[in-house]
Design an enzyme around this catalytic site. Structure first.
Site, PDB file in Angstrom:
ATOM      1  N   THR A 118       0.876  -1.133   0.000  1.00 17.91           N
ATOM      2  CA  THR A 118       0.000   0.000   0.000  1.00 17.91           C
ATOM      3  C   THR A 118       0.932   1.206   0.000  1.00 17.91           C
ATOM      4  O   THR A 118       2.077   1.071   0.373  1.00 17.91           O
ATOM      5  CB  THR A 118      -0.793  -0.008   1.331  1.00 17.91           C
ATOM      6  OG1 THR A 118      -1.287  -1.317   1.546  1.00 17.91           O
ATOM      7  CG2 THR A 118      -1.927   0.970   1.328  1.00 17.91           C
ATOM      8  N   GLY A 128      -9.994  -4.645   1.075  1.00 16.42           N
ATOM      9  CA  GLY A 128      -9.154  -4.635   2.269  1.00 16.42           C
ATOM     10  C   GLY A 128      -9.382  -3.399   3.115  1.00 16.42           C
ATOM     11  O   GLY A 128     -10.421  -2.742   3.014  1.00 16.42           O
ATOM     12  N   ARG A 137     -12.612  -9.004  -3.103  1.00 18.07           N
ATOM     13  CA  ARG A 137     -12.171  -8.686  -1.742  1.00 18.07           C
ATOM     14  C   ARG A 137     -11.836  -7.196  -1.612  1.00 18.07           C
ATOM     15  O   ARG A 137     -11.151  -6.623  -2.455  1.00 18.07           O
ATOM     16  CB  ARG A 137     -10.936  -9.528  -1.413  1.00 18.07           C
ATOM     17  CG  ARG A 137     -10.296  -9.208  -0.058  1.00 18.07           C
ATOM     18  CD  ARG A 137      -9.009  -8.418  -0.216  1.00 18.07           C
ATOM     19  NE  ARG A 137      -8.280  -8.295   1.033  1.00 18.07           N
ATOM     20  CZ  ARG A 137      -7.221  -7.503   1.193  1.00 18.07           C
ATOM     21  NH1 ARG A 137      -6.765  -6.792   0.194  1.00 18.07           N
ATOM     22  NH2 ARG A 137      -6.617  -7.428   2.366  1.00 18.07           N
TER      23      ARG A 137
END
Lengths: 313, 313
Positions: A181, A211, A209
């Site tokens: 990230t 996060g 998904r």
């Protein structure tokens, strides 16, 4: 004038010095330094924390070695799906997007969600439709990370810089495990705080998904009366721990300093088996960059401390 | 044996007694009572808080007057997109899904995310793919809420029950403004806590907006050492306030009781202009159901208090 401060990160995880070459490390450091300088220039010119974190994250998104923007990894279906969030600690406003495609700078789109809509989180095809309405810059698939191109890039760095080093491919960081990230937090001369986070998600991720990055309170949070924070690591644990807000809550409700609150939050993260770290800044310009794993690409600068860029423990 | 407790809600907002007919109110009360009884039976038989909140929310999802599951409103594109989350306060585990389509009981799918994957939040087409792999029950479009069918339903309730009441259509709750969420929180005989929330989202929503419901820490949270909480209201403010976790944080970090923490969180929500409420329970079986708007469909039962079902202030 308030102390001004800026911190950035380029992801945390299994970053081992033994697996890094000097040329590659140098490349990472240049990417971090460039992003720090860009945001710092804004803060020094009495710009806002919000503008500074956005500008720094744009640089990190444009840098191909980090998993965000241009460097985003591929999903199971071979697509780039990017998440980002930005929060303004002064107005307690936020904007975020989840799995947008082909958007050059997801953090700009997150800011547009904050400024132009009454929503906070837009996702999927709807978020891309919003991007088109906002006329943000799009890039073709070729612009973004590919395993092939990534290997070429690493090879070029090696060959171009250290011509005598014939490191085996096994020494090169495996793109399959490319995680991470990018993020930035800042305190401007008015004492206003802001946080921004952006990611290309998990390699080979399935089932849509999402996060912690675009989740306000988990991966990103900012509130002038507490702190601005941007997280990186195994996202699910940051979601269960509501990690970003947890730091702010310990400051507000326990009266802890940023440093003590951050240490307690990292302890809790470790206790619930979460790996990673975060960067945070308070309204007095204090900065922390804690993590509980091998390394975190990180850097910070304040008007009292010189620029510091670090990777390992 | 620990005090056992269960609370549920069917949404909060502009619920005015002047706009409600006795027949319609009776219908809402029956829906709430049925959901409470279903979860309560599980808790009384020494079942888990997790099973109880799931069972109660399934009943609320199947009840067409609430905006979740069967009663879900339509998006701008005329589709049903549903969000749900469940959290186990004992294991600090959670599962959530955002905009799934045609899934009969989104809360069951959220629980499958928790039990069968390493992720917490799945969204969009990927979440639907996961639903197919899990072989959950799907329903055709006709099963879900339509404005036409909703009006017919309200009319049937009026005509069938109070034949002399010829209330004008203007008196009937406008389906365009149908908002809301359903949720349940429970404390079982072991003192384990759980929370579950499910919603059909905002009518006419655009751009893939995700609200607070599937966000752990915002709309849903559970942790044995603090409380289990399920929120309802204007989602964006619950996201900015990280409202569900805020209650837990005030208990953990300020040492407040559930009641005092809940009151402070509602004060903060009001301060940041958020409308809505929540239900919460702690490990001693204390229950609170605060809100700052006109009404909230709600009910609770403990082994010390008889079943209570309320709608208005």
């Amino acid at each position: 004038m308030n102390k001004i401060a800026l911190a950035i990160h380029g992801g945390a995880g299994t970053i081992l010095k033994s697996e890094m070459t000097p040329a590659l490390e140098n490349e990472y450091r240049k990417g971090l330094e460039n992003a720090l300088r860009t945001g710092w220039e804004i803060l020094q010119k009495k710009g806002s924390a919000l503008d500074a974190v956005e500008a720094s994250v744009i640089e990190l998104e444009n840098f191909p070695l980090f998993n965000a923007g241009r460097g985003s990894v591929f999903t199971h279906e071979g697509k780039n799906e990017m998440d980002a969030a930005i929060m303004d600690g002064k107005r307690l406003k936020a904007g975020a997007i989840a799995f947008v495609k082909n958007v050059k700078n997801p953090i700009k789109l997150a800011r547009l969600v904050m400024e132009k809509t009454e929503h906070i989180l837009l996702a999927g095809e709807g978020a891309n439709e919003f991007a088109r309405e906002m006329k943000v810059e799009f890039e073709s698939e070729e612009y973004f990370f590919t395993e092939h191109r990534y290997r070429q890039l690493l090879k070029a760095i090696e060959e171009g810089r250290i011509q005598l080093d014939h490191s085996s491919e096994s020494k090169i960081q495996n793109p399959k495990s490319k995680i991470g990230t990018v993020g930035a937090v800042a305190c401007d001369f008015r004492g206003n705080l802001a946080a921004a986070t952006s990611t290309g998600g998990m390699t080979n991720k399935k089932f849509g998904r999402i996060g912690d990055t675009p989740i306000i309170g988990s991966g990103t949070y900012a509130e002038n009366s507490a702190c601005a924070i941007s997280c990186t690591g195994h996202g699910e644990y940051f979601m269960l721990g509501v990690t970003a807000f947890d730091v702010a809550a310990r400051m507000k409700y326990k009266g802890l300093s940023l440093e003590n609150a951050a240490n307690e939050t990292i302890e809790r993260l470790t206790k619930i088996n979460g790996d990673g770290g975060f960067i945070a800044v308070d309204a007095s310009g204090n900065v922390v960059l804690p993590f509980n794993c091998e390394g975190m690409y990180r850097g910070c600068i304040t008007n009292e401390l010189e620029m510091k860029i670090e990777i390992y423990r």
